[in-house]
Design an enzyme around this catalytic site. Structure first.
Site, PDB file in Angstrom:
ATOM      1  N   CYS A  13      29.602  12.320  44.822  1.00 28.91           N
ATOM      2  CA  CYS A  13      28.410  12.374  45.667  1.00 28.91           C
ATOM      3  C   CYS A  13      28.775  12.270  47.155  1.00 28.91           C
ATOM      4  O   CYS A  13      29.367  13.182  47.699  1.00 28.91           O
ATOM      5  CB  CYS A  13      27.418  11.290  45.245  1.00 28.91           C
ATOM      6  SG  CYS A  13      25.757  11.518  45.910  1.00 28.91           S
ATOM      7  N   HIS A  26      26.652  13.092  39.375  1.00 28.09           N
ATOM      8  CA  HIS A  26      26.983  11.722  38.984  1.00 28.09           C
ATOM      9  C   HIS A  26      27.457  11.685  37.529  1.00 28.09           C
ATOM     10  O   HIS A  26      26.654  11.544  36.609  1.00 28.09           O
ATOM     11  CB  HIS A  26      25.770  10.812  39.154  1.00 28.09           C
ATOM     12  CG  HIS A  26      25.528  10.389  40.563  1.00 28.09           C
ATOM     13  ND1 HIS A  26      25.936   9.167  41.058  1.00 28.09           N
ATOM     14  CD2 HIS A  26      24.950  11.033  41.604  1.00 28.09           C
ATOM     15  CE1 HIS A  26      25.613   9.073  42.331  1.00 28.09           C
ATOM     16  NE2 HIS A  26      25.016  10.202  42.688  1.00 28.09           N
ATOM     17  N   GLU A  73      28.826   9.405  35.896  1.00 33.01           N
ATOM     18  CA  GLU A  73      28.672   8.110  35.199  1.00 33.01           C
ATOM     19  C   GLU A  73      27.409   8.075  34.359  1.00 33.01           C
ATOM     20  O   GLU A  73      27.254   7.198  33.497  1.00 33.01           O
ATOM     21  CB  GLU A  73      28.676   6.963  36.203  1.00 33.01           C
ATOM     22  CG  GLU A  73      27.393   6.743  36.963  1.00 33.01           C
ATOM     23  CD  GLU A  73      27.174   7.708  38.106  1.00 33.01           C
ATOM     24  OE1 GLU A  73      26.089   7.690  38.714  1.00 33.01           O
ATOM     25  OE2 GLU A  73      28.105   8.504  38.401  1.00 33.01           O
TER      26      GLU A  73
END
Length: 399
Positions: free
Chosen positions: A291, A375, A377
């Protein structure tokens, strides 16, 4: 746009539409929408964006990347699974880093989930997040999609008394996100050792007790689940402030360096971060950015970034990985993007958004350096991109 009539018969209105509004959403263009207040009393001002995720509202609201923003949730039923002490993404659990306010369609209902520890409205109050319900979020989303990101102001007043003229003036005077460095407001102020591993069913979070790699994570607004995934793959993680020097970072003798997500304009944060990143690049160590970390890595390599029309915020964004020719569904949260046309020689695009063709990843030719805009994650979101953490670990082992 929907407003709640102050003269309507309350018997004819849904439960969340009260005849006297207790909150107002005021847009920078002068539009005023009335609804029912929830969350903290007071005012919340910031850039208004929309998020299309159907789950994970607690993770979204505590993501430091949303600092300075108000979130419009497109999914109508927000809060029905309550809140808990585990689904918080800001590094400091006691901090209020994250979104300033939230806009919802329906009134928050009582929680109906076995993990719920608290009513969502109570949690909003405790976090100091101002909210408003009863808004036509579809119409609001359409307005943002067509007209672009816009500043807004939520005012919570249980008396139902609002000074429209004053509110409009306040909303119109709100500054743009361009040129604003918000990373310095959310970064940790001291070094943090991290060993917590991902959550598993019926066991909760684990602990990494036998790491074989050391990662230094530069915190521009890092999310906890990023650190958990690194720890879960055998990494000892040292988190340092976003203002840390290259000397401090390299002094920890890491096997790899991680550049975290974060809020604000990357070009503003770049004033102090890019010179450090350039020294880290010169060290030859593997580097992985996500990001804001992706954007600043690109800036350090000579590319440029720009403000997006509406940004990408949600957990259903298709991205093409050019290294595998596979499409993955990803989680995204960004209002700025790397300009793919400005990538210098030796820097290759690796991922592309299939929504608008914007750049979603880069790598340095022949060097263990890469980053992605989305992202991986997945907190919240699909786990299609978890492989990127393994790719980083493999680069560190090879080095």
């Amino acid at each position: 746009m929907q407003t709640i009539s102050q003269t309507a018969n309350s018997a004819d209105l849904p439960a969340w539409q009260e005849p006297v509004p207790t909150a107002a959403l005021v847009l920078a263009d002068g539009k005023v929408l009335y609804g029912k207040a929830c969350g903290a009393t007071g005012e919340a001002a910031g850039e208004l964006c929309f998020n299309t995720s159907m789950t994970g509202y607690q993770e979204i609201l505590t993501d430091p990347s949303y600092s300075g923003q108000i979130i419009t949730f497109t999914f109508p039923h927000i809060g029905n699974v309550g809140s808990n002490d585990e689904d918080i993404e800001s590094l400091n659990l006691a901090s209020v880093n994250g979104a300033r306010g939230c806009v919802m369609r329906a009134e928050i209902t009582d929680p109906a989930n076995y993990r719920a520890g608290q009513h969502f409205d109570h949690w909003l109050k405790a976090r100091g997040i101002v909210g408003i319900c009863g808004i036509d979020t579809r119409a609001l989303t359409t307005k943002i999609r067509e007209g672009g990101l816009i500043n807004g102001l939520i005012v919570h007043n249980s008396t139902g008394e609002f000074d429209e003229s004053a509110m409009k003036s306040m909303a119109a005077a709100l500054p743009s996100m361009e040129g604003v460095d918000l990373a310095k407001d959310v970064t940790t102020l001291q070094m943090v050792r991290w060993d917590e591993t991902p959550w598993t069913w019926e066991k909760g979070f684990g602990q990494q007790i036998n790491p074989d790699l050391h990662v230094v994570a530069v915190d521009y607004g890092v999310k906890r689940n990023i650190l958990r995934l690194l720890a879960g793959l055998g990494c000892r993680v040292t988190v340092v402030p976003g203002t840390a020097t290259a000397e401090i970072i390299l002094g920890h003798q890491p096997d790899g360096i991680f550049l975290s997500n974060g809020p604000g304009d990357p070009a503003a944060t770049a004033h102090y971060a890019v010179p450090v990143i350039q020294e880290l690049i010169a060290s030859g160590l593997p580097i992985f950015g996500i990001c804001l970390g992706h954007q600043m890595l690109a800036l350090a390599l000579g590319a440029k970034t720009s403000k997006m029309h509406q940004g990408h915020h949600g957990a259903n964004h298709p991205v093409l990985d050019h290294t595998t020719d596979k499409v993955e569904i990803t989680s995204m949260n960004h209002g700025f993007a790397v300009d793919g046309a400005t990538l210098p020689e030796g820097v290759e695009p690796t991922h592309t958004s299939l929504f608008d063709g914007s750049n979603s990843g880069i790598q340095v030719t022949g060097r263990p350096i890469f980053s992605v805009q989305h992202h991986p994650e997945a907190s919240p979101g699909p786990q299609d991109s978890h492989y990127l953490f393994k790719r980083f670990v493999e680069l560190m082992k090879a080095a």
